[in-house]
Write a protein that holds these residues in place. Structure first.
Motif, PDB file in Angstrom:
ATOM      1  N   PHE A 254       0.843  -1.205   0.000  1.00 59.80           N
ATOM      2  CA  PHE A 254       0.000   0.000   0.000  1.00 59.80           C
ATOM      3  C   PHE A 254       0.882   1.260   0.000  1.00 59.80           C
ATOM      4  CE2 PHE A 254      -2.630  -2.973   2.831  1.00 59.80           C
ATOM      5  CZ  PHE A 254      -3.085  -3.665   1.729  1.00 59.80           C
ATOM      6  N   ALA A 255       1.976   1.188   0.752  1.00 60.79           N
ATOM      7  CA  ALA A 255       2.864   2.354   0.818  1.00 60.79           C
ATOM      8  C   ALA A 255       3.466   2.660  -0.553  1.00 60.79           C
ATOM      9  CB  ALA A 255       3.968   2.097   1.836  1.00 60.79           C
ATOM     10  N   ALA A 256       3.697   1.597  -1.324  1.00 62.41           N
ATOM     11  CA  ALA A 256       4.295   1.791  -2.646  1.00 62.41           C
ATOM     12  C   ALA A 256       3.268   2.281  -3.664  1.00 62.41           C
ATOM     13  CB  ALA A 256       4.926   0.481  -3.123  1.00 62.41           C
ATOM     14  N   HIS A 257       1.987   2.227  -3.310  1.00 64.95           N
ATOM     15  CA  HIS A 257       0.935   2.657  -4.244  1.00 64.95           C
ATOM     16  C   HIS A 257      -0.009   3.640  -3.555  1.00 64.95           C
ATOM     17  CE1 HIS A 257       2.462  -1.098  -5.940  1.00 64.95           C
ATOM     18  NE2 HIS A 257       2.244  -0.508  -7.082  1.00 64.95           N
ATOM     19  N   PRO A 258       0.504   4.776  -3.149  1.00 65.88           N
ATOM     20  CA  PRO A 258      -0.352   5.747  -2.476  1.00 65.88           C
ATOM     21  C   PRO A 258      -1.457   6.200  -3.434  1.00 65.88           C
ATOM     22  CG  PRO A 258       1.740   6.745  -3.101  1.00 65.88           C
ATOM     23  CD  PRO A 258       1.863   5.286  -3.399  1.00 65.88           C
ATOM     24  N   GLY A 259      -2.632   6.406  -2.901  1.00 68.39           N
ATOM     25  CA  GLY A 259      -3.733   6.845  -3.753  1.00 68.39           C
ATOM     26  C   GLY A 259      -4.592   5.707  -4.281  1.00 68.39           C
TER      27      GLY A 259
END
Ligand SMILES: C[S@@+](CC[C@H](N)C(=O)[O-])C[C@H]1O[C@@H](n2cnc3c(N)ncnc32)[C@H](O)[C@@H]1O
Length: 274
Positions: A68-73
């Motif tokens: 999730f951190a690598a795909h903010p938004g």
């Protein structure tokens, strides 16, 4: 985002839509597919595919936090097992799901570039067999897979799941699709492989087949192997289009192997050793 309503429209891709409907989604360029299990989601992301949303039970939030951190938004939907089960219709024992943008289809020329061993699936319409063949291809040195027009979709849920996400790693393309006037190019498009320097061999128990362990087979620099469907096998027209036929000799009383099992045996034996 916590889900409390099984009819929440934000997660309809996880509930009401079939694989075919996901592929045709109007609000996307090439459609959507669903990746199931945290491992498969990670493999899809590693292949460079774009997530639209994640969907998982509370207990998987922590182990997927890096994703999730690598795909903010990108929305992350979660909820109790009960609510998620109502939405998907099954218990979420596979951990996590993700709705992903389908990548742009590759062309035959793109996937053949640099390939030395290619599998061609003719009318392999069973998603389990197709997924298992991809898994064998990835594990046993097949560089690309081509699927005939009537073969199953490698990005359907079951194909992806059975392949363990290897459908994202092995380059693949459709071959022989009809032209603008509806004329089929299958199996005529096999000629493209020959022009590219491939020997095109049918894996089939035909009368003229040579055994898989024939030493001459290993000498082919570029080799494409056509596999057929359960029941009909490789069609007569395609058999006529092939340069040679190859058989896995069977013990007396056994007609044939399942096509996915046959693929694993043949991929190993015919692997490129150069
Ligand atoms: C189950 S077979 C098709 C039925 C088969 N024609 C028969 O008469 O039983 C499905 C596919 O698996 C592959 N296959 C299975 N067993 C094979 C064998 N012993 N030698 C070569 N190919 C085999 C072929 O590609 C074939 O088209």
């Amino acid at each position: 985002m916590e889900l409390t309503d099984a009819d929440d429209p934000r997660v309809e891709v996880y509930s009401r839509l079939t694989d075919a409907a996901l592929r045709r989604r109007q609000d996307t360029v090439h459609g959507i597919y669903l990746a199931e299990s945290s491992q498969v989601v990670r493999r899809a992301l590693a292949a460079g595919h774009t997530p639209r949303s994640f969907f998982l039970a509370h207990r998987y939030l922590e182990s997927m936090a890096d994703v999730f951190a690598a795909h903010p938004g990108v929305p992350v939907y979660t909820g109790t097992d009960q609510v998620l089960e109502q939405i998907t219709g099954f218990h979420l024992h596979r951990g996590a799901l993700a709705a992903m943008d389908r990548p742009a289809p590759r062309t035959v020329d793109e996937v053949l570039a640099g390939a030395r061993r290619v599998a061609i699936l003719e009318n392999v319409s069973d998603h389990t067999n197709l997924g298992a063949i991809f898994r064998s291809a990835a594990g046993l040195g097949v560089d690309a897979v081509l699927v005939s027009p009537e073969s199953a979709d490698p990005l359907y849920r079951r194909s992806i799941r059975v392949s363990m996400g290897t459908v994202f790693a092995v380059p693949w393309a459709r071959i022989g699709e009809a032209d603008g006037r509806g004329r089929s190019a299958w199996p005529a498009e096999l000629d493209r492989l020959r022009r590219a320097g491939f020997t095109v061999a049918a894996l089939e128990l035909s009368d003229e087949a040579i055994p898989l362990d024939d030493p001459d087979l290993r000498g082919h620099e570029r080799l494409a192997l056509v596999l057929g469907a359960e029941g009909p096998g490789v069609s007569p027209a395609t058999l006529r289009s092939c340069d040679l036929h190859v058989a896995i000799p069977m013990a007396p009383g056994v007609d044939s192997l399942n096509v996915a099992a046959a693929s694993a045996v043949a991929f190993w034996e015919l692997r490129s050793r150069g």
